[in-house]
Enzyme design. Structure first.
Site, PDB file in Angstrom:
ATOM      1  N   ARG A  55       0.648  -1.099   0.195  1.00 53.72           N
ATOM      2  CA  ARG A  55       0.117   0.442   0.135  1.00 53.72           C
ATOM      3  C   ARG A  55       1.359   1.437  -0.272  1.00 53.72           C
ATOM      4  O   ARG A  55       0.572   2.408  -0.271  1.00 53.72           O
ATOM      5  CB  ARG A  55      -1.063  -0.274   1.246  1.00 53.72           C
ATOM      6  N   TYR A 109     -15.307  16.067 -17.744  1.00 50.55           N
ATOM      7  CA  TYR A 109     -15.702  15.364 -17.749  1.00 50.55           C
ATOM      8  C   TYR A 109     -17.211  14.458 -16.893  1.00 50.55           C
ATOM      9  O   TYR A 109     -17.160  15.367 -15.348  1.00 50.55           O
ATOM     10  CB  TYR A 109     -14.834  13.857 -17.690  1.00 50.55           C
ATOM     11  N   ASP A 182      -6.357  18.283 -15.761  1.00 47.45           N
ATOM     12  CA  ASP A 182      -7.165  16.005 -16.268  1.00 47.45           C
ATOM     13  C   ASP A 182      -6.155  16.306 -17.892  1.00 47.45           C
ATOM     14  O   ASP A 182      -7.427  17.368 -18.652  1.00 47.45           O
ATOM     15  CB  ASP A 182      -8.732  16.208 -15.967  1.00 47.45           C
ATOM     16  N   LYS A 207      -7.575   5.568 -20.793  1.00 39.36           N
ATOM     17  CA  LYS A 207      -7.751   6.314 -22.170  1.00 39.36           C
ATOM     18  C   LYS A 207      -6.209   6.515 -23.698  1.00 39.36           C
ATOM     19  O   LYS A 207      -5.412   4.458 -23.443  1.00 39.36           O
ATOM     20  CB  LYS A 207      -7.859   7.666 -22.138  1.00 39.36           C
TER      21      LYS A 207
HETATM   22  C1  PLP Z   1     -12.434   8.574 -18.350  1.00 44.31           C
HETATM   23  C2  PLP Z   1     -11.765   9.790 -17.943  1.00 44.31           C
HETATM   24  C3  PLP Z   1     -12.028  10.177 -16.777  1.00 44.31           C
HETATM   25  C4  PLP Z   1     -12.126   9.303 -15.675  1.00 44.31           C
HETATM   26  O1  PLP Z   1     -11.177   7.532 -15.562  1.00 44.31           O
HETATM   27  P1  PLP Z   1     -11.361   6.323 -15.062  1.00 44.31           P
HETATM   28  O2  PLP Z   1     -10.111   5.762 -15.595  1.00 44.31           O
HETATM   29  O3  PLP Z   1     -12.736   5.607 -16.053  1.00 44.31           O
HETATM   30  O4  PLP Z   1     -11.631   5.973 -14.048  1.00 44.31           O
HETATM   31  C5  PLP Z   1     -11.370  11.318 -16.246  1.00 44.31           C
HETATM   32  N1  PLP Z   1     -11.820  12.170 -17.049  1.00 44.31           N
HETATM   33  C6  PLP Z   1     -11.005  12.218 -18.192  1.00 44.31           C
HETATM   34  C7  PLP Z   1     -11.335  13.362 -18.660  1.00 44.31           C
HETATM   35  C8  PLP Z   1     -11.845  10.790 -18.625  1.00 44.31           C
HETATM   36  O5  PLP Z   1     -11.836  11.322 -20.671  1.00 44.31           O
END
Ligand code: PLP
Length: 392
Positions: A55, A109, A182, A207
């Site tokens: 952890r 998002y 982000d 992604k």
């Molecule tokens: C998909 C996404 C998230 C969330 O990510 P997960 O891996 O699905 O939890 C956050 N921000 C953006 C811009 C995303 O495309």
């Protein structure tokens, strides 16, 4: 020794081999032992660098964290179980020792909007929404709210507006707020927020970075000032990414720049083909010289790279018209997520922005005819042919 004893000891805990594996091995151990207990004591005290418990730190995950921190130009990183966990722990770390107030981009998002409204707000954290592409509005909101943290996305979903991360970082610095960006859509190939003055850059590894549609994960990269607080919070909340997912992500990232360059190149060609089709009313793609944020795009992104997300409005678009178009697609994958090697399409009004009222969606530029496309690494001519036959 008896079989029962040998079953739990033989073959394990061997001395390190002088041969170095060419890739980072998957280490599944939940704890780490030392010949001498004094060494473990020093590791707990953080007097010497070492592993003691999964952890806190894991060798496979640390390999991934060093890789992403390097690509993002950050001091250190924490890999997390999902992109949403990455957003959560980045904002929580930003608010340690700061005012419990967040100024957030109003185009985020969908799950990030819901996280702010159903986790942060009920915990007593004030959230104020602002259009981050309007710098005067950002300045006014920061002056009024005096937030501990500003949260934005480099490229917004699904209408692909591009915020001036560098200018917003200046506003944050002057106000003592931490900027959390982000960077999932832009990726470190197009933009490295920490180099532009942000304190945190977060990703959904799911992604573009992992890129193959086979792993869920997230990562927070931050500057030196916030790194100890990020690790300390992680130690007591345990959002860590497991070693198998870390391995898969690291394997994916090796080809990330190749994939992303190809995806960006394909997207330019696909956006041009869509613009030329009579059944397409409008294409949102940042290569457009008349894009509302064209100056920011020119200043922040490398020449010729505009990302690999496109959204477009079908002429006289309705839910039925969009569904008909999507059902006619043979190659393009109809499914959620983005950034994978295969081209995918999604209807934002049905998915990411489903919970909003139609009027609210309209205000965000999300009409009933808006289609989102995540461009893959295929031959662009094959993707264009599929889109054109479905549009005709
Ligand atoms: C998909 C996404 C998230 C969330 O990510 P997960 O891996 O699905 O939890 C956050 N921000 C953006 C811009 C995303 O495309």
């Amino acid at each position: 020794m008896k079989l029962q004893t040998r079953a739990v000891h033989a073959g394990d805990r061997k001395k390190p081999d002088p041969a170095i594996p060419v890739t980072t091995p998957i280490v599944t151990a939940s704890s780490f032992a030392y010949e001498r207990i004094e060494t473990l004591d020093q590791v707990f005290a953080e007097e010497v660098d070492g592993y003691c418990y999964a952890r806190y730190d894991n060798p496979t995950t640390r390999g991934l964290e060093e890789l992403v921190a390097d690509l993002e130009g950050g001091h250190g990183a924490l890999a997390t179980s999902s992109g949403m966990t990455a957003v959560l722990i980045a904002v929580q770390t930003a608010l340690v020792d700061r005012r419990r107030s967040v100024v957030a981009a109003n185009a985020l998002y969908g799950a990030t909007i819901r996280q702010l409204m159903s986790v942060f707000e009920p915990a007593g954290i004030d959230v104020r929404w602002v259009d981050v592409c309007d710098l005067a509005a950002v300045e006014a909101a920061v002056a009024e709210a005096r937030p501990g943290c500003v949260l934005m996305e480099t490229v917004s979903n699904p209408v692909l507006r591009v915020g001036a991360v560098d200018r917003i970082a200046e506003i944050c610095r002057a106000a003592g707020a931490a900027l959390v960006v982000d960077n999932t859509f832009a990726t470190p190939l197009l933009c490295r927020p920490l180099e532009l003055g942000a304190s945190f850059s977060v990703h959904s590894l799911t992604k573009y970075l992992a890129g193959h549609g086979d792993v869920l994960g997230g990562v927070v990269v931050c500057d030196q000032a916030h790194y100890p607080a990020l690790r300390a919070l992680s130690k007591i909340t345990g959002p860590n990414l497991g070693p198998f997912e870390s391995y898969l992500s690291m394997r994916g990232i090796k080809t990330f720049p190749l994939r992303m360059e190809r995806q960006c190149g394909n997207a330019v060609k696909i956006a041009a083909a869509l613009r030329a089709h009579p059944n397409v009313a409008k294409v949102n793609y940042p290569d457009d010289p008349s894009h509302p944020d064209a100056d920011t795009v020119r200043r922040l992104f490398p020449e010729g790279l505009f990302g690999a997300m496109i959204s477009f409005d079908l002429r006289d678009g309705s839910r039925a018209r969009v569904f008909e178009f999507m059902n006619r697609l043979k190659l393009v994958v109809k499914g959620t997520s983005l950034g994978d090697v295969h081209t995918m399409t999604l209807y934002p009004a049905m998915s990411s922005h489903r919970d909003l009222a139609p009027r609210q969606r309209q205000r965000m530029g999300i009409g009933d005819g808006l289609v989102r496309l995540s461009v893959g690494i295929e031959d662009s001519a094959d993707v264009v042919a599929d889109l054109m036959q479905a549009l005709d």
